[in-house]
Enzyme design. Structure first.
Site, short mmCIF file in Angstrom:
data_model
loop_
_atom_site.label_atom_id
_atom_site.label_comp_id
_atom_site.label_asym_id
_atom_site.label_seq_id
_atom_site.Cartn_x
_atom_site.Cartn_y
_atom_site.Cartn_z
N TYR A 1 0.84 -1.11 -0.01
CA TYR A 1 0.00 -0.05 -0.20
C TYR A 1 0.84 1.26 -0.09
O TYR A 1 2.14 1.14 0.58
CB TYR A 1 -1.03 0.09 1.43
CG TYR A 1 -2.13 -0.99 1.14
CD1 TYR A 1 -2.43 -1.72 0.28
CD2 TYR A 1 -2.61 -1.20 2.31
CE1 TYR A 1 -3.30 -2.63 0.03
CE2 TYR A 1 -3.86 -1.94 2.46
CZ TYR A 1 -4.06 -2.67 1.36
OH TYR A 1 -5.42 -3.50 1.33
N LEU B 1 -21.52 1.25 -4.21
CA LEU B 1 -22.83 1.11 -3.70
C LEU B 1 -23.32 2.29 -3.06
O LEU B 1 -24.42 2.40 -2.31
CB LEU B 1 -22.49 -0.18 -2.68
CG LEU B 1 -22.69 -1.60 -3.23
CD1 LEU B 1 -22.37 -2.51 -2.40
CD2 LEU B 1 -24.16 -1.92 -3.54
#
Length: 345
Positions: A53, A240
Protein backbone atom coordinates in the site's frame (compact mmCIF):
# COMPACT_ATOMS: atom_id res chain seq x y z
CA UNK A 1 -18.86 -0.27 18.80
CA UNK A 2 -18.93 -4.00 19.49
CA UNK A 3 -15.89 -6.29 19.73
CA UNK A 4 -15.69 -9.82 18.43
CA UNK A 5 -13.32 -12.76 18.82
CA UNK A 6 -10.92 -13.11 15.90
CA UNK A 7 -11.13 -16.77 14.96
CA UNK A 8 -9.33 -19.04 17.43
CA UNK A 9 -7.05 -16.22 18.56
CA UNK A 10 -7.03 -14.39 21.87
CA UNK A 11 -7.71 -11.10 20.08
CA UNK A 12 -10.95 -9.16 20.24
CA UNK A 13 -11.38 -6.75 17.36
CA UNK A 14 -13.83 -3.94 16.69
CA UNK A 15 -16.69 -4.71 14.31
CA UNK A 16 -15.30 -1.95 12.10
CA UNK A 17 -11.68 -2.17 10.95
CA UNK A 18 -9.96 0.90 9.54
CA UNK A 19 -8.63 0.25 6.05
CA UNK A 20 -5.67 2.36 5.02
CA UNK A 21 -4.85 1.70 1.37
CA UNK A 22 -5.28 5.38 0.41
CA UNK A 23 -2.53 6.61 2.77
CA UNK A 24 0.35 7.91 0.70
CA UNK A 25 -1.62 8.26 -2.53
CA UNK A 26 -4.96 9.98 -1.91
CA UNK A 27 -4.26 10.90 1.71
CA UNK A 28 -1.31 12.80 3.19
CA UNK A 29 0.36 11.78 6.43
CA UNK A 30 -1.55 14.48 8.28
CA UNK A 31 -4.89 13.27 6.88
CA UNK A 32 -3.98 9.68 7.70
CA UNK A 33 -3.20 10.58 11.31
CA UNK A 34 -6.50 12.49 11.59
CA UNK A 35 -8.37 9.43 10.39
CA UNK A 36 -6.51 7.16 12.79
CA UNK A 37 -7.24 9.51 15.72
CA UNK A 38 -10.91 9.69 14.79
CA UNK A 39 -11.22 5.92 14.42
CA UNK A 40 -9.69 5.19 17.81
CA UNK A 41 -11.88 7.83 19.46
CA UNK A 42 -14.90 6.09 17.90
CA UNK A 43 -13.88 2.77 19.46
CA UNK A 44 -11.98 1.15 16.59
CA UNK A 45 -9.03 -0.94 17.78
CA UNK A 46 -8.34 -2.77 14.51
CA UNK A 47 -6.20 -1.26 11.71
CA UNK A 48 -5.39 -3.04 8.45
CA UNK A 49 -2.49 -2.30 6.10
CA UNK A 50 -0.25 -4.06 3.57
CA UNK A 51 3.37 -3.82 2.51
CA UNK A 52 2.32 -2.86 -1.06
CA UNK A 53 0.00 0.00 0.00
CA UNK A 54 -1.01 2.55 -1.10
CA UNK A 55 -2.87 1.45 -4.20
CA UNK A 56 -2.59 1.62 -7.10
CA UNK A 57 0.86 0.25 -6.30
CA UNK A 58 3.83 2.30 -7.53
CA UNK A 59 7.54 2.12 -6.79
CA UNK A 60 7.67 5.70 -5.52
CA UNK A 61 4.85 5.22 -2.98
CA UNK A 62 5.37 1.60 -1.98
CA UNK A 63 5.37 1.21 1.81
CA UNK A 64 4.15 4.74 2.54
CA UNK A 65 0.94 3.50 4.17
CA UNK A 66 2.85 1.51 6.79
CA UNK A 67 5.24 4.42 7.25
CA UNK A 68 2.38 6.84 7.97
CA UNK A 69 0.80 4.38 10.38
CA UNK A 70 4.14 3.84 12.08
CA UNK A 71 4.62 7.55 12.68
CA UNK A 72 1.25 7.60 14.43
CA UNK A 73 1.59 4.23 16.16
CA UNK A 74 4.83 5.22 17.90
CA UNK A 75 2.80 7.68 20.00
CA UNK A 76 -0.02 5.26 20.92
CA UNK A 77 -0.53 2.66 23.67
CA UNK A 78 0.48 -0.31 21.52
CA UNK A 79 -1.26 -3.01 23.55
CA UNK A 80 -4.69 -1.45 22.97
CA UNK A 81 -4.48 -1.79 19.19
CA UNK A 82 -4.66 -4.73 16.79
CA UNK A 83 -2.40 -4.05 13.82
CA UNK A 84 -2.75 -6.17 10.70
CA UNK A 85 -0.68 -6.10 7.54
CA UNK A 86 0.05 -8.35 4.57
CA UNK A 87 2.79 -9.85 2.42
CA UNK A 88 2.32 -9.45 -1.34
CA UNK A 89 2.22 -12.64 -3.38
CA UNK A 90 3.88 -13.43 -6.71
CA UNK A 91 3.05 -11.94 -10.12
CA UNK A 92 0.90 -8.80 -10.61
CA UNK A 93 3.96 -6.70 -11.50
CA UNK A 94 5.50 -4.68 -8.65
CA UNK A 95 9.03 -5.74 -9.53
CA UNK A 96 10.40 -3.07 -7.20
CA UNK A 97 9.40 -5.10 -4.15
CA UNK A 98 11.94 -7.49 -2.63
CA UNK A 99 14.15 -7.40 -5.74
CA UNK A 100 11.25 -8.67 -7.82
CA UNK A 101 10.97 -11.89 -5.78
CA UNK A 102 7.55 -12.10 -4.16
CA UNK A 103 7.18 -15.79 -3.42
CA UNK A 104 5.70 -16.76 -0.09
CA UNK A 105 8.83 -18.62 0.97
CA UNK A 106 10.97 -18.29 4.08
CA UNK A 107 13.39 -15.72 2.67
CA UNK A 108 10.64 -13.45 1.37
CA UNK A 109 8.45 -13.83 4.45
CA UNK A 110 11.28 -12.89 6.79
CA UNK A 111 12.31 -9.94 4.63
CA UNK A 112 8.75 -8.67 4.31
CA UNK A 113 7.97 -8.99 8.03
CA UNK A 114 11.15 -7.22 9.08
CA UNK A 115 10.54 -4.38 6.63
CA UNK A 116 6.94 -3.95 7.82
CA UNK A 117 8.02 -3.94 11.47
CA UNK A 118 10.50 -1.17 10.71
CA UNK A 119 7.98 0.96 8.81
CA UNK A 120 5.28 0.40 11.44
CA UNK A 121 7.73 1.25 14.25
CA UNK A 122 6.58 -1.71 16.34
CA UNK A 123 8.09 -4.90 17.74
CA UNK A 124 5.25 -7.15 16.64
CA UNK A 125 2.39 -7.48 14.19
CA UNK A 126 -0.86 -8.83 15.63
CA UNK A 127 -2.21 -10.36 12.41
CA UNK A 128 0.02 -11.11 9.44
CA UNK A 129 -1.79 -12.08 6.24
CA UNK A 130 -0.91 -13.53 2.85
CA UNK A 131 -2.34 -10.86 0.54
CA UNK A 132 -3.08 -13.39 -2.20
CA UNK A 133 -2.01 -17.02 -2.62
CA UNK A 134 1.44 -18.06 -3.76
CA UNK A 135 -0.22 -20.53 -6.12
CA UNK A 136 -2.33 -19.58 -9.12
CA UNK A 137 -5.97 -18.75 -8.40
CA UNK A 138 -8.39 -16.43 -10.23
CA UNK A 139 -8.11 -13.02 -8.55
CA UNK A 140 -9.81 -9.62 -8.33
CA UNK A 141 -12.77 -10.23 -10.60
CA UNK A 142 -11.47 -13.16 -12.66
CA UNK A 143 -14.35 -15.61 -12.66
CA UNK A 144 -12.97 -18.90 -13.97
CA UNK A 145 -10.21 -21.25 -12.83
CA UNK A 146 -7.83 -22.06 -15.69
CA UNK A 147 -5.57 -25.11 -15.11
CA UNK A 148 -3.28 -23.89 -17.90
CA UNK A 149 -2.14 -21.06 -15.63
CA UNK A 150 -0.98 -23.32 -12.81
CA UNK A 151 2.61 -22.49 -11.80
CA UNK A 152 5.20 -23.84 -9.43
CA UNK A 153 4.29 -22.91 -5.88
CA UNK A 154 5.79 -22.89 -2.40
CA UNK A 155 4.32 -25.79 -0.37
CA UNK A 156 1.86 -24.64 2.26
CA UNK A 157 3.79 -26.49 4.97
CA UNK A 158 6.88 -24.47 4.09
CA UNK A 159 4.90 -21.24 4.31
CA UNK A 160 3.46 -22.18 7.71
CA UNK A 161 6.87 -23.29 9.01
CA UNK A 162 8.32 -19.84 8.29
CA UNK A 163 5.39 -18.17 10.04
CA UNK A 164 5.79 -20.53 13.00
CA UNK A 165 9.37 -19.38 13.53
CA UNK A 166 8.35 -15.72 13.36
CA UNK A 167 5.59 -16.36 15.90
CA UNK A 168 8.11 -18.08 18.16
CA UNK A 169 10.42 -15.07 17.76
CA UNK A 170 7.59 -12.74 18.85
CA UNK A 171 7.49 -10.80 15.58
CA UNK A 172 3.95 -11.83 14.66
CA UNK A 173 1.13 -13.17 16.81
CA UNK A 174 -1.36 -14.74 14.40
CA UNK A 175 -1.65 -15.45 10.70
CA UNK A 176 -4.44 -15.05 8.17
CA UNK A 177 -5.21 -15.39 4.49
CA UNK A 178 -6.67 -13.00 1.93
CA UNK A 179 -8.28 -13.47 -1.49
CA UNK A 180 -8.37 -17.18 -0.75
CA UNK A 181 -10.58 -20.07 -1.90
CA UNK A 182 -12.35 -22.86 0.02
CA UNK A 183 -9.69 -25.34 -1.10
CA UNK A 184 -6.93 -23.03 0.10
CA UNK A 185 -8.56 -22.51 3.49
CA UNK A 186 -8.92 -26.24 4.07
CA UNK A 187 -5.37 -27.01 2.90
CA UNK A 188 -3.91 -24.45 5.30
CA UNK A 189 -6.00 -25.88 8.14
CA UNK A 190 -5.12 -29.48 7.27
CA UNK A 191 -1.39 -28.74 7.03
CA UNK A 192 -1.44 -26.96 10.39
CA UNK A 193 -3.18 -29.88 12.10
CA UNK A 194 -1.06 -32.54 10.44
CA UNK A 195 2.29 -30.89 11.13
CA UNK A 196 1.62 -29.09 14.42
CA UNK A 197 2.00 -25.65 12.82
CA UNK A 198 0.12 -22.36 13.49
CA UNK A 199 -3.48 -22.30 12.32
CA UNK A 200 -4.91 -19.43 10.32
CA UNK A 201 -7.44 -17.37 12.28
CA UNK A 202 -8.91 -15.17 9.57
CA UNK A 203 -9.56 -14.62 5.89
CA UNK A 204 -9.83 -11.20 4.25
CA UNK A 205 -11.98 -11.45 1.13
CA UNK A 206 -14.25 -9.07 -0.77
CA UNK A 207 -17.87 -9.21 0.39
CA UNK A 208 -20.67 -6.80 -0.41
CA UNK A 209 -24.14 -6.53 -1.93
CA UNK A 210 -22.62 -6.96 -5.41
CA UNK A 211 -20.39 -9.88 -4.48
CA UNK A 212 -21.76 -12.45 -2.05
CA UNK A 213 -19.68 -15.32 -3.43
CA UNK A 214 -18.23 -15.96 0.06
CA UNK A 215 -21.58 -17.54 0.91
CA UNK A 216 -21.12 -20.45 -1.51
CA UNK A 217 -18.28 -22.52 -0.05
CA UNK A 218 -16.13 -20.30 2.12
CA UNK A 219 -18.84 -19.65 4.71
CA UNK A 220 -19.13 -23.38 5.43
CA UNK A 221 -15.37 -23.98 5.52
CA UNK A 222 -14.76 -21.01 7.81
CA UNK A 223 -17.59 -21.96 10.17
CA UNK A 224 -16.23 -25.46 10.70
CA UNK A 225 -12.65 -24.23 11.11
CA UNK A 226 -13.52 -21.21 13.31
CA UNK A 227 -12.05 -18.68 10.87
CA UNK A 228 -13.19 -15.07 10.86
CA UNK A 229 -14.10 -13.17 7.71
CA UNK A 230 -12.66 -9.67 7.50
CA UNK A 231 -14.86 -8.26 4.75
CA UNK A 232 -13.10 -5.82 2.45
CA UNK A 233 -14.69 -3.59 -0.21
CA UNK A 234 -18.07 -3.53 1.59
CA UNK A 235 -19.09 -0.56 -0.58
CA UNK A 236 -18.03 -2.25 -3.81
CA UNK A 237 -15.25 0.22 -4.60
CA UNK A 238 -17.60 3.06 -3.70
CA UNK A 239 -20.23 1.96 -6.22
CA UNK A 240 -22.81 1.11 -3.57
CA UNK A 241 -22.85 4.74 -2.44
CA UNK A 242 -24.59 5.42 -5.75
CA UNK A 243 -22.11 8.11 -6.71
CA UNK A 244 -21.09 6.36 -9.93
CA UNK A 245 -24.62 6.10 -11.34
CA UNK A 246 -24.31 9.58 -12.79
CA UNK A 247 -21.12 11.48 -13.64
CA UNK A 248 -18.58 10.04 -11.15
CA UNK A 249 -16.85 12.51 -8.80
CA UNK A 250 -13.52 13.83 -10.03
CA UNK A 251 -11.73 12.57 -6.91
CA UNK A 252 -13.13 9.02 -6.92
CA UNK A 253 -10.76 6.10 -7.46
CA UNK A 254 -12.66 5.00 -10.55
CA UNK A 255 -12.02 8.45 -12.08
CA UNK A 256 -8.48 8.99 -10.84
CA UNK A 257 -7.24 5.54 -11.80
CA UNK A 258 -8.94 4.33 -15.00
CA UNK A 259 -8.91 0.56 -15.26
CA UNK A 260 -8.67 0.13 -11.49
CA UNK A 261 -11.58 -1.85 -10.10
CA UNK A 262 -12.45 -3.72 -13.28
CA UNK A 263 -14.66 -6.18 -11.39
CA UNK A 264 -17.20 -3.35 -10.92
CA UNK A 265 -17.41 -2.50 -14.62
CA UNK A 266 -19.38 -5.63 -15.49
CA UNK A 267 -22.95 -6.08 -16.76
CA UNK A 268 -25.75 -5.54 -14.24
CA UNK A 269 -23.56 -3.74 -11.69
CA UNK A 270 -25.23 -0.36 -12.28
CA UNK A 271 -28.67 -1.95 -12.47
CA UNK A 272 -28.17 -3.68 -9.11
CA UNK A 273 -26.71 -0.55 -7.52
CA UNK A 274 -29.67 1.52 -8.72
CA UNK A 275 -32.09 -0.88 -7.04
CA UNK A 276 -30.16 -0.90 -3.76
CA UNK A 277 -29.97 2.90 -3.81
CA UNK A 278 -33.70 3.20 -4.43
CA UNK A 279 -34.39 0.67 -1.67
CA UNK A 280 -32.23 2.59 0.80
CA UNK A 281 -34.15 5.78 0.12
CA UNK A 282 -37.50 4.04 0.60
CA UNK A 283 -36.35 2.96 4.06
CA UNK A 284 -34.90 6.40 4.88
CA UNK A 285 -31.32 5.14 4.91
CA UNK A 286 -28.30 6.34 3.00
CA UNK A 287 -27.06 3.80 0.43
CA UNK A 288 -23.76 3.68 2.34
CA UNK A 289 -25.51 2.81 5.60
CA UNK A 290 -27.58 0.08 3.92
CA UNK A 291 -24.53 -1.54 2.35
CA UNK A 292 -22.37 -1.43 5.48
CA UNK A 293 -25.12 -2.53 7.87
CA UNK A 294 -25.85 -5.52 5.63
CA UNK A 295 -22.25 -6.72 5.72
CA UNK A 296 -21.86 -6.09 9.45
CA UNK A 297 -24.95 -8.17 10.28
CA UNK A 298 -23.88 -11.31 8.40
CA UNK A 299 -23.23 -14.16 10.82
CA UNK A 300 -19.84 -15.00 9.29
CA UNK A 301 -18.44 -11.44 9.30
CA UNK A 302 -16.22 -10.60 12.27
CA UNK A 303 -15.09 -7.15 11.13
CA UNK A 304 -15.94 -4.91 8.18
CA UNK A 305 -12.98 -3.05 6.67
CA UNK A 306 -13.87 0.51 5.73
CA UNK A 307 -11.65 3.14 4.16
CA UNK A 308 -12.20 6.73 3.16
CA UNK A 309 -10.39 9.70 1.71
CA UNK A 310 -12.12 12.21 4.00
CA UNK A 311 -13.25 12.41 7.60
CA UNK A 312 -16.79 13.10 6.39
CA UNK A 313 -16.87 9.78 4.56
CA UNK A 314 -15.38 8.02 7.56
CA UNK A 315 -18.01 9.47 9.89
CA UNK A 316 -20.81 8.21 7.65
CA UNK A 317 -19.18 4.78 7.50
CA UNK A 318 -18.87 4.53 11.27
CA UNK A 319 -22.44 5.74 11.84
CA UNK A 320 -23.68 2.54 10.19
CA UNK A 321 -22.96 0.60 13.39
CA UNK A 322 -26.02 2.27 14.91
CA UNK A 323 -28.35 0.77 12.29
CA UNK A 324 -29.79 -2.73 12.35
CA UNK A 325 -31.59 -3.87 9.22
CA UNK A 326 -35.06 -5.33 9.76
CA UNK A 327 -36.32 -8.64 8.41
CA UNK A 328 -38.31 -6.68 5.84
CA UNK A 329 -35.17 -4.89 4.66
CA UNK A 330 -33.18 -8.13 4.47
CA UNK A 331 -35.97 -9.78 2.47
CA UNK A 332 -35.92 -6.88 0.03
CA UNK A 333 -32.14 -7.21 -0.32
CA UNK A 334 -32.54 -10.91 -1.14
CA UNK A 335 -35.20 -10.05 -3.72
CA UNK A 336 -32.79 -7.69 -5.49
CA UNK A 337 -29.99 -10.23 -5.15
CA UNK A 338 -32.10 -12.93 -6.80
CA UNK A 339 -32.63 -10.60 -9.76
CA UNK A 340 -28.99 -9.50 -10.00
CA UNK A 341 -26.94 -12.29 -8.35
CA UNK A 342 -23.31 -11.34 -7.78
CA UNK A 343 -22.70 -9.07 -10.77
CA UNK A 344 -19.19 -8.27 -9.46
CA UNK A 345 -17.68 -11.53 -8.10
Amino acid sequence: MQYRQLGDSHLKVSEICLGTMTYGQQNTAEEAHQQLDYAVAAGVNFIDAAEMYPVPAKAETSGLTETYIGQWLAKQPRDRLVIATKIAGPSRGMNWMRQGERRIDRTNIEQAVNASLKRLQTDYIDLYQIHWPDRYVPLFGQASYDPKQIRETVPIVEQLSAFADLIHAGKIRYIGLSNETPWGVMEFCHAAKQCGLPKIVSIQNAYNLLNRSFEWGLAEACRHEHISLLAYSPLGFGNLSGKHLQEPPANSRMTLFPGFGQRYLKPNVNEAVAEYVEMARRFNLSPVTLALAFVRQRWFVTSTIVGATSLEQLKENFASVNVTLTEEMLAEIDRIHSRYPNPAP
